[in-house]
Design a protein around this motif. Structure first.
Motif, PDB file in Angstrom:
ATOM      1  N   PHE A   1       9.209  -3.459  16.096  1.00 61.87           N
ATOM      2  CA  PHE A   1       9.504  -3.420  14.516  1.00 61.87           C
ATOM      3  C   PHE A   1      10.768  -3.200  14.179  1.00 61.87           C
ATOM      4  CE2 PHE A   1       8.265   1.216  15.295  1.00 61.87           C
ATOM      5  CZ  PHE A   1       9.095   1.747  14.386  1.00 61.87           C
TER       6      PHE A   1
ATOM      7  N   TYR B   1      12.279  -1.958  10.543  1.00 57.41           N
ATOM      8  CA  TYR B   1      12.062  -1.467   8.839  1.00 57.41           C
ATOM      9  C   TYR B   1      13.423  -0.718   8.114  1.00 57.41           C
ATOM     10  CZ  TYR B   1       7.244  -2.150   8.279  1.00 57.41           C
ATOM     11  OH  TYR B   1       5.531  -2.928   8.760  1.00 57.41           O
TER      12      TYR B   1
ATOM     13  N   TYR C   1       7.995  -9.099   4.912  1.00 53.59           N
ATOM     14  CA  TYR C   1       8.026  -8.781   5.478  1.00 53.59           C
ATOM     15  C   TYR C   1       8.324 -10.169   5.976  1.00 53.59           C
ATOM     16  CZ  TYR C   1       4.968  -5.546   4.976  1.00 53.59           C
ATOM     17  OH  TYR C   1       4.422  -3.776   4.115  1.00 53.59           O
TER      18      TYR C   1
ATOM     19  N   ASP D   1       7.673 -11.824   9.852  1.00 52.77           N
ATOM     20  CA  ASP D   1       6.735 -11.858  11.296  1.00 52.77           C
ATOM     21  C   ASP D   1       6.983 -12.695  12.411  1.00 52.77           C
ATOM     22  OD1 ASP D   1       5.286  -9.170  10.220  1.00 52.77           O
ATOM     23  OD2 ASP D   1       3.993  -9.992   9.043  1.00 52.77           O
TER      24      ASP D   1
ATOM     25  N   ARG E   1       8.377  -7.322  13.557  1.00 48.20           N
ATOM     26  CA  ARG E   1       8.397  -7.258  12.113  1.00 48.20           C
ATOM     27  C   ARG E   1       9.071  -6.840  11.998  1.00 48.20           C
ATOM     28  NH1 ARG E   1       3.465  -5.023   7.929  1.00 48.20           N
ATOM     29  NH2 ARG E   1       3.346  -7.162   8.070  1.00 48.20           N
TER      30      ARG E   1
ATOM     31  N   MET F   1      11.014  -5.764   8.289  1.00 45.82           N
ATOM     32  CA  MET F   1      10.566  -5.725   6.963  1.00 45.82           C
ATOM     33  C   MET F   1      12.361  -5.349   5.741  1.00 45.82           C
ATOM     34  SD  MET F   1       9.019  -4.652   4.527  1.00 45.82           S
ATOM     35  CE  MET F   1       9.107  -4.441   2.510  1.00 45.82           C
TER      36      MET F   1
END
Length: 176
Positions: free
Chosen positions: A43, A45, A112, A114, A128, A130
């Motif tokens: 991920f 973010y 998002y 994904d 993922r 963001m």
């Protein structure tokens, strides 16, 4: 017709995974969150990134300063390619945060991105990112001890969700 049906089922499974993850995040449920990511997933973010275990430790139990969250999901654009898919989901995320001078309500709008993989019959996230489109500080948080719009709450289970969410008991009532 069978191919169309499989595609519809795959799309619904992906949307369901995204919604289940948002629900798990709002309740800080490691079990629900884990059911949405494949081991080894990544991920990013922007403010924090890494592998799935790093993500899970970041979200559960969550920062004590973040008392409540709510993720409201918008449309999900999905591009399927066999057992892999890319999905963009619009999200508004509300956060009640203790900034050291009392609780504040903030909201972030973003998306998002994904990447999903289907293993067996199950779709889960493998990556993922963001993206942030806007953020708004809504100011001092409402005082839930006073209820809503001048009406007092009749029970403790009405406000809040991050810990001890009433909906978990509500869903389980008929299963016992």
């Amino acid at each position: 017709m069978e191919e169309i049906l499989h595609e519809l089922l795959d799309r619904e499974a992906i949307r369901s995974c995204v919604a289940r993850l948002a629900r798990g995040e709002d309740r800080r449920s490691a079990d629900v969150i884990r059911s949405c990511w494949w081991p080894g997933a990544r991920f990013d973010y922007g403010v924090h990134g890494g592998d799935f275990e790093t993500y899970l430790a970041w979200v559960v139990p969550g920062a004590e300063a973040i008392k409540d969250t709510q993720h409201l999901l918008g449309q999900t654009h999905i591009e399927l390619d066999g057992d892999v898919a890319k999905a963009e989901t619009h999200v508004f995320s509300y956060h009640r945060v203790d900034m050291g001078e009392g609780d504040r309500d903030t909201c972030i709008g973003g998306r998002y991105l994904d990447r999903f993989e289907k293993r067996g019959d199950e779709w889960r996230i493998v990556d993922r990112v963001m993206l942030y489109d806007w953020e708004q500080d809504w100011g001092a948080a409402a005082d839930w001890s006073k209820g809503v719009m001048g009406y007092p709450f009749t029970a403790e289970h009405f406000p809040g969700r991050a810990k001890g969410d009433y909906s978990e008991r509500w869903f389980a009532e008929d299963k016992a």
